[in-house]
Design a protein around this motif. Sequence first.
Motif, PDB file in Angstrom:
ATOM      1  N   GLN A   1       0.832  -1.207   0.000  1.00  0.00           N
ATOM      2  CA  GLN A   1       0.000   0.000   0.000  1.00  0.00           C
ATOM      3  C   GLN A   1       0.868   1.259   0.000  1.00  0.00           C
ATOM      4  OE1 GLN A   1      -3.002  -0.125  -0.636  1.00  0.00           O
ATOM      5  NE2 GLN A   1      -4.152   1.471   0.339  1.00  0.00           N
ATOM      6  N   HIS A   2       2.009   1.185   0.639  1.00  0.00           N
ATOM      7  CA  HIS A   2       2.899   2.345   0.763  1.00  0.00           C
ATOM      8  C   HIS A   2       4.068   2.320  -0.216  1.00  0.00           C
ATOM      9  CE1 HIS A   2       0.720   3.632   4.303  1.00  0.00           C
ATOM     10  NE2 HIS A   2       0.778   2.389   4.737  1.00  0.00           N
TER      11      HIS A   2
ATOM     12  N   GLU B   1       5.775  -4.099  -4.072  1.00  0.00           N
ATOM     13  CA  GLU B   1       4.742  -5.088  -4.426  1.00  0.00           C
ATOM     14  C   GLU B   1       5.033  -5.702  -5.782  1.00  0.00           C
ATOM     15  OE1 GLU B   1       1.711  -7.052  -6.220  1.00  0.00           O
ATOM     16  OE2 GLU B   1       2.093  -5.014  -6.928  1.00  0.00           O
TER      17      GLU B   1
ATOM     18  N   TYR C   1      -4.652  -7.150   0.020  1.00  0.00           N
ATOM     19  CA  TYR C   1      -3.597  -7.221  -0.991  1.00  0.00           C
ATOM     20  C   TYR C   1      -4.159  -6.812  -2.353  1.00  0.00           C
ATOM     21  CZ  TYR C   1       0.549  -8.740  -3.463  1.00  0.00           C
ATOM     22  OH  TYR C   1       1.680  -8.764  -4.240  1.00  0.00           O
TER      23      TYR C   1
ATOM     24  N   ALA D   1      -4.160  -3.101  -2.676  1.00  0.00           N
ATOM     25  CA  ALA D   1      -2.831  -2.577  -2.999  1.00  0.00           C
ATOM     26  C   ALA D   1      -2.470  -2.830  -4.462  1.00  0.00           C
ATOM     27  CB  ALA D   1      -1.785  -3.194  -2.074  1.00  0.00           C
TER      28      ALA D   1
ATOM     29  N   LYS E   1      -3.775  -0.536  -7.465  1.00  0.00           N
ATOM     30  CA  LYS E   1      -3.100   0.705  -7.840  1.00  0.00           C
ATOM     31  C   LYS E   1      -2.316   0.569  -9.146  1.00  0.00           C
ATOM     32  CE  LYS E   1      -2.327   2.602  -3.235  1.00  0.00           C
ATOM     33  NZ  LYS E   1      -1.301   3.018  -2.276  1.00  0.00           N
TER      34      LYS E   1
END
Length: 161
Positions: A15-16, A21, A89, A92, A95
């Motif tokens: 997420q950050h 990822e 997940y 995230a 994105k």
Amino acid sequence: FHYGYFVYAAAVVAQHKPEWEQKWREHVFTIIRDYANPSAADQHFPVTRQNDWFMGFSWASGIKGAWTLGRNQESASESINSYYALYAYGVAVNKTNATLGRQLMDFGRLMLAMETHSADIYWHVRNNSDIYERYPYKIVGILWVNQGEHQTWFGTTPYIV
């Protein structure tokens, strides 16, 4: 279900740090596919290894039980967390890959809804339960194929259950 802890941690980092990822996606997917694989076409992992589609929840020992009393589930909370991790997940991944992210989110939501509903039905014993006619407790600790027990693997002390 312990894999859910790893997937949740990966979701938080992803997420950050979307670049993290993308770098580790294949490895995280391997973990996901081992417990929540949505694809029957996957030649390496079965579809939702522990999930019982008829009962609506996951068995801790998998579909093929290895215990004297058969299959069991003693941690609905861990399976709920693992499916929430799948959803997180997906959020995230969404994105950088909307199609894949949406698929993970939707499958995570489906599995989470089933597991949560079943935990409410099978682990929380209501006064006029059709399932537990002579069960004297309000909660089940370990659910076996044909019985519920008011205990955990750690003991029978009420505050543990």
